[in-house]
Design a protein around this motif. Structure first.
Motif, short mmCIF file in Angstrom:
data_model
loop_
_atom_site.label_atom_id
_atom_site.label_comp_id
_atom_site.label_asym_id
_atom_site.label_seq_id
_atom_site.Cartn_x
_atom_site.Cartn_y
_atom_site.Cartn_z
N MET A 123 3.61 9.19 5.92
CA MET A 123 3.86 7.96 5.80
C MET A 123 4.05 7.66 4.23
SD MET A 123 1.31 4.36 5.90
CE MET A 123 0.99 4.47 4.37
N GLU A 168 10.10 -2.08 4.28
CA GLU A 168 10.07 -1.96 5.85
C GLU A 168 11.34 -2.21 6.40
OE1 GLU A 168 7.34 -0.94 8.32
OE2 GLU A 168 6.44 -0.35 6.16
N GLU A 169 12.30 -3.37 5.91
CA GLU A 169 13.24 -3.81 6.54
C GLU A 169 14.39 -3.05 6.08
OE1 GLU A 169 12.90 -8.09 5.67
OE2 GLU A 169 11.73 -8.31 7.50
N GLY A 196 14.29 -0.24 3.66
CA GLY A 196 14.06 1.14 3.13
C GLY A 196 14.51 1.25 1.54
N TYR A 216 3.00 -6.52 6.75
CA TYR A 216 3.73 -5.46 5.77
C TYR A 216 2.98 -4.71 4.50
CZ TYR A 216 7.86 -7.82 7.83
OH TYR A 216 8.74 -8.38 8.88
N GLU A 252 0.76 -2.01 6.05
CA GLU A 252 1.62 -1.03 6.38
C GLU A 252 1.69 -0.10 5.37
OE1 GLU A 252 2.82 1.15 9.70
OE2 GLU A 252 2.35 -0.98 9.55
N THR A 253 1.97 -0.48 4.03
CA THR A 253 2.69 0.43 3.01
C THR A 253 1.71 0.28 1.58
OG1 THR A 253 4.17 -1.31 2.44
CG2 THR A 253 4.81 0.47 3.92
N SER A 291 6.79 -4.67 -0.12
CA SER A 291 6.30 -4.15 1.13
C SER A 291 7.48 -4.30 2.19
CB SER A 291 4.86 -4.36 1.80
OG SER A 291 4.05 -4.23 0.79
N GLN A 292 7.71 -5.81 2.49
CA GLN A 292 8.74 -6.34 3.61
C GLN A 292 10.04 -5.58 3.34
OE1 GLN A 292 8.59 -10.55 4.15
NE2 GLN A 292 10.15 -10.26 5.59
#
Length: 212
Positions: free
Chosen positions: A1, A189-190, A192, A40, A43-44, A185-186
């Motif tokens: 990750m 995620e969306e 890259g 988000y 997640e990261t 973060s978003q």
């Protein structure tokens, strides 16, 4: 990750004593609560907190959002900002996973610096160390009228200022930082892609002035 590392460099020198340091604690609380409820960011995003006064300390090593507990902060001493910049460079070098032929490393770290005064040590060496490591968006915040925006401009072109170090202003800054981390973060995620400058961050609230 692949993680999105976020480094917070916080001035805890003597001039922050009283309402300002309480406001920073409150602001950190707001920031952590906001990120812990953001899917988000959960997640990261990984957070590290470095404080600087007469000594520089990484009080929270790079940790996933959910596992970060609010640190206790006290204000005293002078403003070793140069030393703090060298320290964050060292932490980024050791904690952030670099991309290699075998793996994609972490995203470039977001760095947020907040100070209410000028450095009391050799800041140029710190700036040199800091510029030698790869970072993503770096934002420096001059809190109150005694902060030196010229020095901060040498560290990054993204400098903002607060007219005062009262709790409303400082809280507004931390809320904006949490919104910036969330949007970073978003975006990852969306699409890259990572945030690279102020234009990629949410517009700052009224309490925050962008220094041009």
């Amino acid at each position: 990750m692949r993680r999105l590392p976020v480094y917070l460099l916080l001035d805890t020198s003597g001039s922050m004593y009283g309402e300002p340091i309480e406001a920073v604690k409150n602001g950190l609380n707001v920031l952590l609560s906001a990120l812990k409820s953001d899917p988000y960011a959960l997640e990261t995003a990984y957070i590290s907190i470095i404080t600087f006064d007469s000594k520089v300390e990484q009080i929270v090593p790079l940790t996933e959002i959910n596992a970060v507990t609010e640190p206790s902060l006290t204000a005293s001493g002078c403003t070793e900002m140069g030393h703090a910049l060298s320290k964050v460079a060292e932490c980024i070098s050791t904690e952030v996973v670099k991309t290699s032929a075998e793996q994609k490393g972490d995203w470039k770290p977001m760095v947020f610096i907040m100070t209410d005064g000028g450095p009391t040590d050799d800041v140029d060496k710190g700036i040199q160390d800091f510029k030698a490591v790869k970072t993503g968006v770096v934002v420096a915040c001059a809190a109150g009228t005694s902060a030196d925006t010229k020095v901060l401009k040498k560290i990054t072109e993204n400098v903002v200022s607060l007219d005062s170090t009262d709790s409303e202003s400082i809280k507004a800054f931390f809320k904006w930082v949490s919104a910036s981390v969330s949007s970073g973060s978003q975006k990852i995620e969306e699409s890259g892609a990572e945030s690279s400058g102020m234009d990629d961050l949410p517009p700052p609230p009224d309490e925050i002035n962008v220094v041009v």
